[in-house]
Design an enzyme around this catalytic site. Structure first.
Site, PDB file in Angstrom:
ATOM      1  N   GLU A 190      -1.407  -6.978   7.554  1.00  0.00           N
ATOM      2  CA  GLU A 190      -0.068  -6.777   8.109  1.00  0.00           C
ATOM      3  C   GLU A 190       0.085  -7.620   9.369  1.00  0.00           C
ATOM      4  O   GLU A 190      -0.902  -8.012   9.997  1.00  0.00           O
ATOM      5  CB  GLU A 190       0.150  -5.293   8.429  1.00  0.00           C
ATOM      6  CG  GLU A 190       1.544  -4.957   8.959  1.00  0.00           C
ATOM      7  CD  GLU A 190       2.688  -5.304   8.020  1.00  0.00           C
ATOM      8  OE1 GLU A 190       2.891  -6.503   7.727  1.00  0.00           O
ATOM      9  OE2 GLU A 190       3.398  -4.378   7.593  1.00  0.00           O
ATOM     10  N   HIS A 196       0.834  -1.203   0.000  1.00  0.00           N
ATOM     11  CA  HIS A 196       0.000   0.000   0.000  1.00  0.00           C
ATOM     12  C   HIS A 196       0.866   1.249   0.000  1.00  0.00           C
ATOM     13  O   HIS A 196       2.025   1.238   0.421  1.00  0.00           O
ATOM     14  CB  HIS A 196      -0.939   0.008   1.212  1.00  0.00           C
ATOM     15  CG  HIS A 196      -0.222   0.089   2.515  1.00  0.00           C
ATOM     16  ND1 HIS A 196       0.290   1.269   3.012  1.00  0.00           N
ATOM     17  CD2 HIS A 196       0.098  -0.869   3.410  1.00  0.00           C
ATOM     18  CE1 HIS A 196       0.883   1.032   4.162  1.00  0.00           C
ATOM     19  NE2 HIS A 196       0.788  -0.257   4.432  1.00  0.00           N
TER      20      HIS A 196
END
Length: 193
Positions: free
Chosen positions: A85, A10
């Protein structure tokens, strides 16, 4: 592991800019983060994505990046929680500088990697490796993945044959960064920028 992958991280978020541990929480993309996703779209527009499945972490920062970088290029983007994550437990939202003296640690493009293994109540790198290994084992066919800094490093390390028991040294040597795309095929990794 023989599945062909394009792996995107990202774009920059407000918490990345502040040096905060994000883990499973979300922070919005910065203007630079949006620009990085546009750069990724330009890179991916040059690739033949015929037959590729596109998977994104469900975190808002990854979904937004996927929409910018891949939305105009593909018909479907699916989310997968295994692309989140690494969980950082009690350190979620904390400034890295509050946790350690960064001058005593090796700092990578994704911060001090040891923090992700030391976080109280966190997933740890062994937990992340187990999750990513299960994820890769179930993939069939080529995929584009939109994920996060540490998860991207672990997925690529495993796809390149560095597991089981991926070391911190291996993860530290794995290139990172935002606004780039990593192409993994036939045991080789190439950074596209």
């Amino acid at each position: 592991m023989t599945v062909e992958l394009f792996v995107l991280r990202h774009g920059e978020t407000t918490w990345n800019r502040e040096g905060r541990m994000q883990g499973h929480l979300n922070a919005p993309l910065t203007e630079l983060g949006v620009e990085q996703a546009v750069t990724q779209r330009n890179i991916m527009a040059e690739q033949d994505l015929s037959g590729f499945c596109v998977l994104s972490s469900p975190s808002g920062r990854a979904v937004e990046t996927a929409a910018i970088a891949l939305g105009p290029l593909v018909t479907e983007i699916t989310t997968d929680t295994d692309l989140r994550e690494v969980g950082v437990g009690e350190w979620t939202g904390r400034l890295r500088a509050e946790l350690i003296d960064p001058t005593e640690w090796q700092v990578t493009a994704d911060g001090v990697l040891e923090l992700y293994d030391m976080a109280p109540g966190g997933e740890g790198l062994a937990g992340l490796e187990a999750r990513c290994a299960r994820f890769l084992a179930r993939l069939e066919g080529p995929h584009v993945l939109v994920t996060h800094g540490i998860t991207s490093r672990m997925i690529r390390a495993l796809a390149l044959g560095h597991g089981p028991n991926v070391t911190l040294a291996t993860l530290s040597e794995m290139p990172g960064g935002q606004g780039v795309v990593y192409h993994v095929k036939d045991g080789q990794q190439k950074r596209l920028s």
